[in-house]
Design a protein around this motif. Structure first.
Motif, PDB file in Angstrom:
ATOM      1  N   GLU A 177       6.579 -31.812 -14.343  1.00  0.00           N
ATOM      2  CA  GLU A 177       7.702 -32.753 -14.280  1.00  0.00           C
ATOM      3  C   GLU A 177       8.670 -32.361 -13.163  1.00  0.00           C
ATOM      4  O   GLU A 177       9.125 -33.222 -12.399  1.00  0.00           O
ATOM      5  N   ALA A 178       8.970 -31.071 -13.034  1.00  0.00           N
ATOM      6  CA  ALA A 178       9.879 -30.608 -11.986  1.00  0.00           C
ATOM      7  C   ALA A 178       9.283 -30.869 -10.607  1.00  0.00           C
ATOM      8  O   ALA A 178      10.006 -31.271  -9.677  1.00  0.00           O
ATOM      9  N   GLN A 179       7.989 -30.685 -10.456  1.00  0.00           N
ATOM     10  CA  GLN A 179       7.343 -30.954  -9.174  1.00  0.00           C
ATOM     11  C   GLN A 179       7.413 -32.439  -8.816  1.00  0.00           C
ATOM     12  O   GLN A 179       7.626 -32.786  -7.653  1.00  0.00           O
ATOM     13  N   CYS A 180       7.263 -33.306  -9.802  1.00  0.00           N
ATOM     14  CA  CYS A 180       7.377 -34.750  -9.567  1.00  0.00           C
ATOM     15  C   CYS A 180       8.795 -35.124  -9.149  1.00  0.00           C
ATOM     16  O   CYS A 180       8.991 -35.921  -8.222  1.00  0.00           O
ATOM     17  N   ILE A 181       9.779 -34.542  -9.810  1.00  0.00           N
ATOM     18  CA  ILE A 181      11.177 -34.801  -9.472  1.00  0.00           C
ATOM     19  C   ILE A 181      11.467 -34.317  -8.050  1.00  0.00           C
ATOM     20  O   ILE A 181      12.115 -35.013  -7.260  1.00  0.00           O
ATOM     21  N   ASN A 182      10.980 -33.130  -7.707  1.00  0.00           N
ATOM     22  CA  ASN A 182      11.200 -32.591  -6.359  1.00  0.00           C
ATOM     23  C   ASN A 182      10.531 -33.458  -5.299  1.00  0.00           C
ATOM     24  O   ASN A 182      11.109 -33.701  -4.241  1.00  0.00           O
ATOM     25  N   ALA A 183       9.332 -33.929  -5.571  1.00  0.00           N
ATOM     26  CA  ALA A 183       8.629 -34.791  -4.618  1.00  0.00           C
ATOM     27  C   ALA A 183       9.398 -36.089  -4.411  1.00  0.00           C
ATOM     28  O   ALA A 183       9.537 -36.560  -3.272  1.00  0.00           O
TER      29      ALA A 183
ATOM     30  N   ILE B 286       3.690 -26.164 -22.809  1.00  0.00           N
ATOM     31  CA  ILE B 286       5.046 -26.697 -22.607  1.00  0.00           C
ATOM     32  C   ILE B 286       5.547 -26.336 -21.210  1.00  0.00           C
ATOM     33  O   ILE B 286       6.088 -27.186 -20.490  1.00  0.00           O
ATOM     34  N   LEU B 287       5.352 -25.087 -20.803  1.00  0.00           N
ATOM     35  CA  LEU B 287       5.803 -24.660 -19.479  1.00  0.00           C
ATOM     36  C   LEU B 287       5.034 -25.370 -18.370  1.00  0.00           C
ATOM     37  O   LEU B 287       5.619 -25.748 -17.352  1.00  0.00           O
ATOM     38  N   GLU B 288       3.728 -25.564 -18.563  1.00  0.00           N
ATOM     39  CA  GLU B 288       2.940 -26.308 -17.574  1.00  0.00           C
ATOM     40  C   GLU B 288       3.469 -27.738 -17.428  1.00  0.00           C
ATOM     41  O   GLU B 288       3.588 -28.258 -16.317  1.00  0.00           O
ATOM     42  N   ASP B 289       3.783 -28.357 -18.555  1.00  0.00           N
ATOM     43  CA  ASP B 289       4.296 -29.724 -18.552  1.00  0.00           C
ATOM     44  C   ASP B 289       5.653 -29.790 -17.851  1.00  0.00           C
ATOM     45  O   ASP B 289       5.910 -30.693 -17.057  1.00  0.00           O
ATOM     46  N   GLN B 290       6.525 -28.811 -18.123  1.00  0.00           N
ATOM     47  CA  GLN B 290       7.834 -28.774 -17.478  1.00  0.00           C
ATOM     48  C   GLN B 290       7.698 -28.558 -15.970  1.00  0.00           C
ATOM     49  O   GLN B 290       8.421 -29.175 -15.188  1.00  0.00           O
ATOM     50  N   LEU B 291       6.764 -27.714 -15.574  1.00  0.00           N
ATOM     51  CA  LEU B 291       6.540 -27.465 -14.157  1.00  0.00           C
ATOM     52  C   LEU B 291       6.054 -28.729 -13.452  1.00  0.00           C
ATOM     53  O   LEU B 291       6.548 -29.081 -12.377  1.00  0.00           O
TER      54      LEU B 291
END
Length: 110
Positions: free
Chosen positions: A91-97, A84-89
């Motif tokens: 997703e956050a990296q995609c949003i930041n990019a 779950i944490l890997e998936d959230q990370l």
């Protein structure tokens, strides 16, 4: 539904195409393992009209990652939390990019 609609689902990672038995076979695990992932709320399979669990390719990838961690000795609950944490990370990296791409574009009228 036309044949074209049905074939379009072949490319849909979220389409629940796999029965529990088939999913367990593909992952090389037991149906009980898949139930445990559901109880830990890592994956929530859709239900067929008859109430049978159906899994998507996306869910199978998530389950495969959890199985990898469990095979390395991680308890199921901890493996689910890690995934779950890997998936959230991710997703956050995609949003930041996307934010960086948007912020670097020249603004209209400037």
């Amino acid at each position: 539904m036309t044949a074209d609609d049905s074939f379009g689902r072949l490319d849909d990672d979220d389409y629940p195409a796999y029965t529990m038995g088939r999913a367990a076979e593909m992952l090389g695990t037991t149906q009980g393992f898949l139930r445990a992932l559901g109880e830990a709320r890592l994956i929530t399979p859709l239900r067929s009209a008859g109430g049978h669990r159906r899994y998507s390719r996306y869910q199978l990838r998530i389950a495969a990652r959890a199985r990898e961690l469990v095979d390395q000795g991680t308890p199921v609950e901890a493996a689910c939390r890690i995934v779950i944490l890997e998936d959230q990370l991710e997703e956050a990296q995609c949003i930041n990019a996307e934010y960086r791409r948007t912020a670097s574009r020249p603004k209209a009228g400037t």
